[in-house]
Design a protein around this motif. Structure first.
Motif, short mmCIF file in Angstrom:
data_model
loop_
_atom_site.label_atom_id
_atom_site.label_comp_id
_atom_site.label_asym_id
_atom_site.label_seq_id
_atom_site.Cartn_x
_atom_site.Cartn_y
_atom_site.Cartn_z
N PHE A 25 0.85 -1.18 0.00
CA PHE A 25 0.00 0.00 0.00
C PHE A 25 0.88 1.24 0.00
O PHE A 25 1.95 1.26 0.62
N LEU A 26 0.42 2.26 -0.70
CA LEU A 26 1.18 3.51 -0.75
C LEU A 26 1.08 4.23 0.59
O LEU A 26 0.09 4.11 1.31
N GLU A 27 2.12 4.99 0.88
CA GLU A 27 2.09 5.86 2.06
C GLU A 27 1.09 6.99 1.79
O GLU A 27 0.79 7.32 0.64
N TRP A 28 0.55 7.58 2.84
CA TRP A 28 -0.50 8.59 2.72
C TRP A 28 -0.08 9.75 1.82
O TRP A 28 -0.85 10.21 0.98
N GLU A 29 1.14 10.23 1.96
CA GLU A 29 1.60 11.35 1.12
C GLU A 29 1.66 10.94 -0.35
O GLU A 29 1.38 11.74 -1.24
N GLU A 30 2.01 9.68 -0.63
CA GLU A 30 2.03 9.18 -2.01
C GLU A 30 0.61 9.11 -2.57
O GLU A 30 0.39 9.43 -3.74
N LEU A 46 -9.90 14.72 7.83
CA LEU A 46 -10.52 15.39 8.97
C LEU A 46 -9.52 15.80 10.03
O LEU A 46 -9.73 16.76 10.76
N TYR A 47 -8.43 15.05 10.13
CA TYR A 47 -7.42 15.31 11.15
C TYR A 47 -6.13 14.64 10.73
O TYR A 47 -6.14 13.53 10.21
N PHE A 48 -5.01 15.30 10.95
CA PHE A 48 -3.70 14.71 10.72
C PHE A 48 -2.85 15.04 11.93
O PHE A 48 -2.63 16.21 12.23
N GLY A 49 -2.42 14.05 12.64
CA GLY A 49 -1.61 14.28 13.83
C GLY A 49 -1.57 13.04 14.70
O GLY A 49 -2.02 11.97 14.30
N SER A 50 -1.06 13.21 15.89
CA SER A 50 -0.93 12.10 16.83
C SER A 50 -2.29 11.67 17.34
O SER A 50 -3.21 12.49 17.48
N LEU A 57 -10.95 12.54 19.66
CA LEU A 57 -11.08 12.43 18.21
C LEU A 57 -12.34 11.66 17.81
O LEU A 57 -12.74 11.70 16.65
N TYR A 58 -12.99 10.98 18.74
CA TYR A 58 -14.20 10.22 18.43
C TYR A 58 -15.30 11.13 17.89
O TYR A 58 -16.15 10.68 17.13
N SER A 59 -15.28 12.40 18.26
CA SER A 59 -16.30 13.33 17.78
C SER A 59 -16.23 13.51 16.27
O SER A 59 -17.22 13.90 15.64
N LEU A 60 -15.09 13.20 15.66
CA LEU A 60 -14.95 13.30 14.20
C LEU A 60 -15.84 12.29 13.47
O LEU A 60 -16.10 12.45 12.29
N PHE A 75 -15.19 7.44 10.45
CA PHE A 75 -13.93 7.83 9.82
C PHE A 75 -12.96 6.66 9.83
O PHE A 75 -13.09 5.72 10.60
N VAL A 76 -11.99 6.74 8.92
CA VAL A 76 -10.93 5.75 8.82
C VAL A 76 -9.67 6.40 9.37
O VAL A 76 -9.35 7.54 9.05
N MET A 77 -8.97 5.66 10.23
CA MET A 77 -7.70 6.17 10.73
C MET A 77 -6.61 5.18 10.36
O MET A 77 -6.84 3.97 10.30
N ARG A 78 -5.46 5.73 10.09
CA ARG A 78 -4.34 4.91 9.65
C ARG A 78 -3.06 5.43 10.25
O ARG A 78 -2.97 6.61 10.62
N SER A 79 -2.06 4.56 10.34
CA SER A 79 -0.77 5.00 10.85
C SER A 79 0.03 5.60 9.69
O SER A 79 -0.10 5.20 8.55
N VAL A 80 0.81 6.60 10.02
CA VAL A 80 1.71 7.23 9.05
C VAL A 80 3.08 7.26 9.70
O VAL A 80 3.24 7.88 10.74
N PRO A 81 4.07 6.54 9.16
CA PRO A 81 4.00 5.71 7.96
C PRO A 81 3.19 4.43 8.23
O PRO A 81 2.89 4.10 9.36
N ASN A 82 2.88 3.70 7.13
CA ASN A 82 2.16 2.44 7.25
C ASN A 82 2.90 1.54 8.22
O ASN A 82 4.13 1.48 8.22
N ALA A 83 2.13 0.85 9.06
CA ALA A 83 2.73 -0.06 10.03
C ALA A 83 1.85 -1.29 10.16
O ALA A 83 0.65 -1.24 9.93
N PHE A 84 2.47 -2.40 10.55
CA PHE A 84 1.78 -3.67 10.76
C PHE A 84 1.52 -3.84 12.25
O PHE A 84 2.34 -3.49 13.08
N ASP A 85 0.35 -4.40 12.59
CA ASP A 85 0.03 -4.67 13.99
C ASP A 85 -0.41 -6.12 14.11
O ASP A 85 -1.35 -6.55 13.43
#
Length: 109
Positions: A25-30, A46-50, A57-60, A75-85
């Motif tokens: 998967f591409l990184e968000w900036e890509e 909607l939001y970019f940050g920690s 942030l649930y109000s988003l 909303f969808v939230m993702r790690s930047v950079p992409n990370a595996f969990d």
């Protein structure tokens, strides 16, 4: 969607892109850069940050959609950079559905 000549016009908005050549998967900036270059509409950011552990942030996930005259689904939230969990058994990308949307869907059934 809009009704055009008795047909509903649908739009697609991009939130993720898989590169089948690199098998990742591409990184968000890509994603943002590619969508801009080929003029594809993206989902709103909607939001970019920690992540905030106080759940502020649930109000988003609630309220009016930012792209239409309907209720926001969540909303969808993702790690930047992409990370595996390992707990998710995949990438750190998850969707939080809004309570208002879930109640609306429950009333329709």
């Amino acid at each position: 969607g809009k009704v055009v000549d008795k047909k509903v016009q649908r739009k697609i908005r991009i939130f993720d892109i898989f590169d089948s050549n690199r098998m990742k998967f591409l990184e968000w900036e890509e994603v943002k850069k590619l969508c801009s270059q080929v003029e594809l509409e993206m989902v709103p950011e909607l939001y970019f940050g920690s992540w905030k552990s106080d759940k502020s942030l649930y109000s988003l996930a609630e309220g009016q959609s930012t792209i239409g005259s309907c209720l926001r689904e969540g909303f969808v939230m993702r790690s930047v950079p992409n990370a595996f969990d390992y707990h998710l058994n995949g990438r750190k990308i998850v969707k939080l559905k809004g309570e208002g949307y879930q109640l609306f869907k429950a009333k329709k059934t």
